[in-house]
Design an enzyme around this catalytic site. Structure first.
Site, mmCIF file in Angstrom:
data_model
loop_
_atom_site.group_PDB
_atom_site.id
_atom_site.type_symbol
_atom_site.label_atom_id
_atom_site.label_comp_id
_atom_site.label_asym_id
_atom_site.label_seq_id
_atom_site.Cartn_x
_atom_site.Cartn_y
_atom_site.Cartn_z
ATOM 1 N N CYS A 79 -16.897 36.041 17.505
ATOM 2 C CA CYS A 79 -17.794 34.963 17.942
ATOM 3 C C CYS A 79 -19.224 35.258 17.476
ATOM 4 C CB CYS A 79 -17.754 34.849 19.464
ATOM 5 S SG CYS A 79 -18.836 33.561 20.104
ATOM 6 N N CYS A 83 -23.912 36.939 23.550
ATOM 7 C CA CYS A 83 -23.796 37.223 24.995
ATOM 8 C C CYS A 83 -23.652 38.737 25.173
ATOM 9 C CB CYS A 83 -22.605 36.495 25.586
ATOM 10 S SG CYS A 83 -22.560 34.741 25.152
ATOM 11 N N CYS A 86 -20.359 40.645 26.232
ATOM 12 C CA CYS A 86 -19.062 40.192 25.725
ATOM 13 C C CYS A 86 -18.541 41.044 24.568
ATOM 14 C CB CYS A 86 -19.171 38.736 25.288
ATOM 15 S SG CYS A 86 -17.590 38.083 24.708
ATOM 16 N N CYS A 123 -5.384 28.391 31.873
ATOM 17 C CA CYS A 123 -6.676 28.277 31.199
ATOM 18 C C CYS A 123 -6.592 28.924 29.815
ATOM 19 C CB CYS A 123 -7.754 28.992 31.995
ATOM 20 S SG CYS A 123 -7.807 28.525 33.717
ATOM 21 N N CYS A 156 -6.914 23.973 31.770
ATOM 22 C CA CYS A 156 -8.350 24.215 31.607
ATOM 23 C C CYS A 156 -8.565 24.844 30.232
ATOM 24 C CB CYS A 156 -8.801 25.163 32.712
ATOM 25 S SG CYS A 156 -10.512 25.717 32.587
ATOM 26 N N CYS A 216 -15.875 23.650 35.640
ATOM 27 C CA CYS A 216 -15.731 25.017 36.129
ATOM 28 C C CYS A 216 -16.932 25.778 35.584
ATOM 29 C CB CYS A 216 -14.422 25.614 35.613
ATOM 30 S SG CYS A 216 -14.199 27.361 36.003
ATOM 31 N N ARG A 288 -13.827 31.015 42.619
ATOM 32 C CA ARG A 288 -12.822 31.757 41.858
ATOM 33 C C ARG A 288 -13.219 33.224 41.736
ATOM 34 N NH1 ARG A 288 -9.215 28.493 39.266
ATOM 35 N NH2 ARG A 288 -10.366 26.675 39.958
HETATM 36 S S1 SF4 Z 1 -18.969 34.913 26.022
HETATM 37 FE FE1 SF4 Z 1 -18.259 35.960 24.152
HETATM 38 S S2 SF4 Z 1 -16.799 34.523 23.241
HETATM 39 FE FE2 SF4 Z 1 -18.009 33.351 24.730
HETATM 40 S S3 SF4 Z 1 -19.721 32.504 23.563
HETATM 41 FE FE3 SF4 Z 1 -20.463 34.473 24.380
HETATM 42 S S4 SF4 Z 1 -20.009 35.967 22.745
HETATM 43 FE FE4 SF4 Z 1 -18.802 34.120 22.298
#
Ligand code: SF4
Length: 375
Positions: A79, A83, A86, A123, A156, A216, A288
């Site tokens: 991705c 974040c 992550c 989900c 979901c 959600c 949740r």
């Molecule tokens: S949480 Fe992870 S998978 Fe989702 S947008 Fe952020 S970096 Fe990408």
């Protein structure tokens, strides 16, 4: 209202109301909470807060029902977002390896297995910023949605940012809910993510809601935020035009290679406090208990249910972190007298399922609708 509540089929629920209804504090579903009001709820002595949350929970929902959900990562890693918690971000060196979007069949097989094991919501998560340039992939996901929904399950997805048209297509395919977490308060958010703004997140949530899909949206604790940020998150969702139908509360599972790999785990008491404050402010929402649950003792989980949590992820895996298995969760629920929620049992979710009345017990749903309207 009590006359309507008396129609509830659950004997323990009826018994509880007969004993305690007169002492339940009056709460209405409000969209004008101030941060100060929520902070005062959050800061109350913990036992008082949990008692209040448990009372609100029993006023608006059957507190002995827990929704069992199963999560599947349909496109892992790679991705472009940043974040900082992550393992799927391509910006960090983590153990998670990128893979392509799965074919339809293994996903449907996983949904079938989840249903056989008692999960009523399935989900599907894909690690990417948005669906731009993914026309064929999106068509495949729409087909997954159709097939899972055709099994009678709530379905979901979490697919990053959505346009209004993409939300509409997901709705037409039968999508029940869309997950798009705000993660934390507006003020703390830039410390966690810089590649996508808070307002972009809110735009996707608006598109989902406008398409008639259940929202959600919740957060993660343990990012380095303070209590005021936890309050800020609850305040943000409480002031939406509709409360999200689902509010996930995650405890950060630090992943090696991410910027937050050395974060201290959030304290258990902060987790309970956050759940309880959310329950008071969002009385009809499903709360949740999400990532991090598998490290909690059964008694700790039970306190979260007392504080108002009423959904868990169960099965083989969260998106990238471990999950408690079905058999352990079923045994735990039996010990505490908890039952699994049926698909579309939550009135706010069922209300958006036009014209799917045949897929759930409409008479029971009407009772619940009356309870909420009358409250
Ligand atoms: S949480 Fe992870 S998978 Fe989702 S947008 Fe952020 S970096 Fe990408």
């Amino acid at each position: 209202m009590l006359r309507l509540l008396a129609h509830q089929k659950s004997a323990p629920f009826r018994r509880y109301l007969a004993i305690h209804a007169a002492s339940i504090p009056s709460t209405v579903t409000r969209h004008d909470w101030t941060r100060q009001e929520i902070q005062e709820i959050f800061d109350a002595p913990l036992m008082d807060l949990v008692f209040r949350a448990a009372s609100v929970h029993r006023k608006y929902q059957d507190a002995n029902k827990i929704q069992l959900c199963t999560l599947m990562n349909i496109k892992t890693g790679g991705c472009t977002e940043d974040c900082s918690y992550c393992s799927q971000s391509s910006r960090y060196s983590t153990p998670t390896k990128a893979s392509r979007l799965l074919d339809i069949e293994p996903v449907i097989e996983a949904a079938r297995k989840a249903k056989e094991n008692g999960s009523t919501r399935f989900c599907m998560g894909a690690a990417w910023r948005d669906l731009a340039g993914r026309k064929r992939g999106f068509e495949r996901i729409l087909q997954m949605v159709r097939e899972v929904r055709g099994m009678g399950m709530e379905v979901c997805t979490t697919l990053g940012m959505l346009s209004p048209d993409q939300a509409r297509q997901l709705k037409e395919a039968g999508l029940t809910a869309y997950n798009h977490n705000l993660d934390t308060s507006r003020e703390f958010y830039p410390q966690v993510i810089t590649s996508r703004s808070y307002d972009e997140r809110l735009s996707t949530i608006d598109a989902v809601r406008d398409a008639g899909i259940s929202v959600c949206s919740g957060g993660i604790l343990g990012l380095g935020e303070k209590d005021e940020d936890r309050v800020g998150l609850i305040w943000e969702v409480s002031n939406m035009p509709e409360h999200p139908e689902s509010f996930p509360v995650n405890a950060l599972v630090p992943i090696a290679g991410t910027p937050l790999e050395k974060n201290e785990p959030v304290s258990y008491h902060t987790l309970v406090r956050t759940i309880a404050a959310a329950r008071v402010v969002l009385p009809t929402t499903i709360i949740r208990l999400a990532a991090g649950r598998n490290t909690m003792a059964e008694s700790e989980q039970a306190m979260c249910f007392m504080a108002g949590a009423n959904a868990i992820f169960t099965g083989e895996q969260m998106l990238t972190t471990p999950c408690s298995p079905w058999d352990e969760d079923k045994a735990m629920m039996d010990r505490w007298g908890l039952e699994g929620m049926r698909s579309f049992e939550q009135v706010n979710v069922a209300r958006k399922e036009q014209p799917a009345a045949t897929l759930f017990d409409e008479s029971r749903n009407k009772e619940r609708a009356s309870v909420v309207v009358d409250a």
